[in-house]
Design a protein around this motif. Structure first.
Motif, short mmCIF file in Angstrom:
data_model
loop_
_atom_site.label_atom_id
_atom_site.label_comp_id
_atom_site.label_asym_id
_atom_site.label_seq_id
_atom_site.Cartn_x
_atom_site.Cartn_y
_atom_site.Cartn_z
N TRP A 79 -19.22 63.05 6.58
CA TRP A 79 -19.85 61.88 7.21
C TRP A 79 -21.37 61.93 7.00
CZ3 TRP A 79 -23.42 61.82 11.22
CH2 TRP A 79 -23.74 60.56 11.71
N ALA A 80 -21.97 63.12 7.19
CA ALA A 80 -23.42 63.27 7.01
C ALA A 80 -23.81 62.98 5.55
CB ALA A 80 -23.86 64.67 7.42
N ILE A 81 -23.01 63.46 4.61
CA ILE A 81 -23.28 63.19 3.20
C ILE A 81 -23.23 61.70 2.92
CG2 ILE A 81 -22.40 63.47 0.84
CD1 ILE A 81 -21.32 66.26 1.82
N TRP A 82 -22.21 61.04 3.42
CA TRP A 82 -22.02 59.61 3.15
C TRP A 82 -23.13 58.75 3.75
CZ3 TRP A 82 -16.27 60.23 4.79
CH2 TRP A 82 -15.57 60.90 3.77
N GLN A 83 -23.86 59.29 4.74
CA GLN A 83 -24.97 58.55 5.32
C GLN A 83 -26.14 58.42 4.34
OE1 GLN A 83 -24.44 57.05 8.41
NE2 GLN A 83 -22.47 57.93 7.83
N ALA A 84 -26.12 59.22 3.29
CA ALA A 84 -27.19 59.18 2.28
C ALA A 84 -27.06 57.96 1.37
CB ALA A 84 -27.15 60.45 1.43
N PHE A 85 -25.95 57.27 1.45
CA PHE A 85 -25.70 56.14 0.56
C PHE A 85 -25.74 54.83 1.34
CE2 PHE A 85 -23.74 59.92 -1.18
CZ PHE A 85 -24.29 59.93 -2.45
N PRO A 86 -26.16 53.76 0.69
CA PRO A 86 -26.25 52.46 1.39
C PRO A 86 -24.91 52.05 2.00
CG PRO A 86 -27.29 52.34 -0.78
CD PRO A 86 -26.60 53.67 -0.71
N ALA A 87 -24.99 51.40 3.15
CA ALA A 87 -23.79 50.99 3.87
C ALA A 87 -22.93 50.03 3.05
CB ALA A 87 -24.18 50.34 5.20
N SER A 88 -23.51 49.36 2.08
CA SER A 88 -22.76 48.39 1.28
C SER A 88 -21.97 49.05 0.14
CB SER A 88 -23.72 47.35 0.69
OG SER A 88 -24.67 48.00 -0.14
N THR A 89 -22.15 50.35 -0.08
CA THR A 89 -21.42 51.04 -1.14
C THR A 89 -20.11 51.61 -0.61
OG1 THR A 89 -22.46 53.18 -0.69
CG2 THR A 89 -23.60 51.70 -2.24
N PHE A 90 -19.26 52.04 -1.52
CA PHE A 90 -17.97 52.61 -1.10
C PHE A 90 -18.18 53.80 -0.17
CE2 PHE A 90 -14.60 55.77 -1.77
CZ PHE A 90 -13.53 55.06 -1.24
N LEU A 91 -19.10 54.71 -0.53
CA LEU A 91 -19.33 55.89 0.31
C LEU A 91 -19.94 55.52 1.66
CD1 LEU A 91 -20.53 58.44 -2.38
CD2 LEU A 91 -18.29 58.29 -1.30
N GLY A 92 -20.81 54.53 1.66
CA GLY A 92 -21.37 54.06 2.92
C GLY A 92 -20.29 53.48 3.82
N LEU A 93 -19.39 52.71 3.23
CA LEU A 93 -18.27 52.15 3.99
C LEU A 93 -17.32 53.25 4.47
CD1 LEU A 93 -17.51 49.00 1.81
CD2 LEU A 93 -18.56 49.04 4.09
N LEU A 94 -17.11 54.25 3.64
CA LEU A 94 -16.27 55.37 4.02
C LEU A 94 -16.85 56.10 5.23
CD1 LEU A 94 -13.65 56.64 3.07
CD2 LEU A 94 -14.99 58.11 1.56
#
Length: 141
Positions: A79-94
């Motif tokens: 979850w902390a890693i995925w916060q590094a990516f914009p909310a509009s990307t797949f990882l941000g949504l994940l």
């Protein structure tokens, strides 16, 4: 989930594990803003002592430590890693998806299942044995 991480974060991963390394190194390549620092805990020069976590602890579950020293483990580490990516990307949504009340316990259960079998997964053929393969791989932080 805990508080949002302060970037950059250090991702402690087993570079000898083919599945682990492939996924984490992909995140590193996707990071365009220097928010992720990859630390291979299988490297001979890795010393966990200053972090207050044993090598067995690092090997058992994924750890991410942010700039403020907050430690994120297992699903919270992802979850902390995925916060590094914009909310509009797949990882941000994940990152948003994994916080849902129904999804979070299932994600934790899946993670613990993976953690138990991880040591039986194939090792990398090109695992670093000297530490020199890390030269230039760590971002300043």
């Amino acid at each position: 989930m805990p508080t949002k991480p302060q970037f950059p974060v250090r991702i402690y991963y087993d570079g000898a594990c083919s599945v682990c390394a492939t996924g984490i190194e992909r995140y590193g390549r996707m990071d365009r803003h220097g928010r992720l620092i990859l630390v291979d805990i299988s490297a001979p020069d890795f010393d966990p002592a200053p972090l207050g976590i044993t090598l067995d602890g690092f090997m058992y579950q994924m750890h991410v430590i942010d700039r403020a020293g907050t430690v994120y483990r297992n699903v919270e580490a992802f979850w902390a890693i995925w916060q590094a990516f914009p909310a509009s990307t797949f990882l941000g949504l994940l990152g948003k998806f994994v916080t849902l009340p129904v999804v979070k316990p299932v994600a934790r259960l899946c993670y613990h299942g993976f953690a138990r079998i991880r040591r039986y997964l194939p090792k990398r053929d090109n695992a670093c044995t000297t530490g020199s393969c890390r030269i230039g791989q760590d971002k300043p932080g």
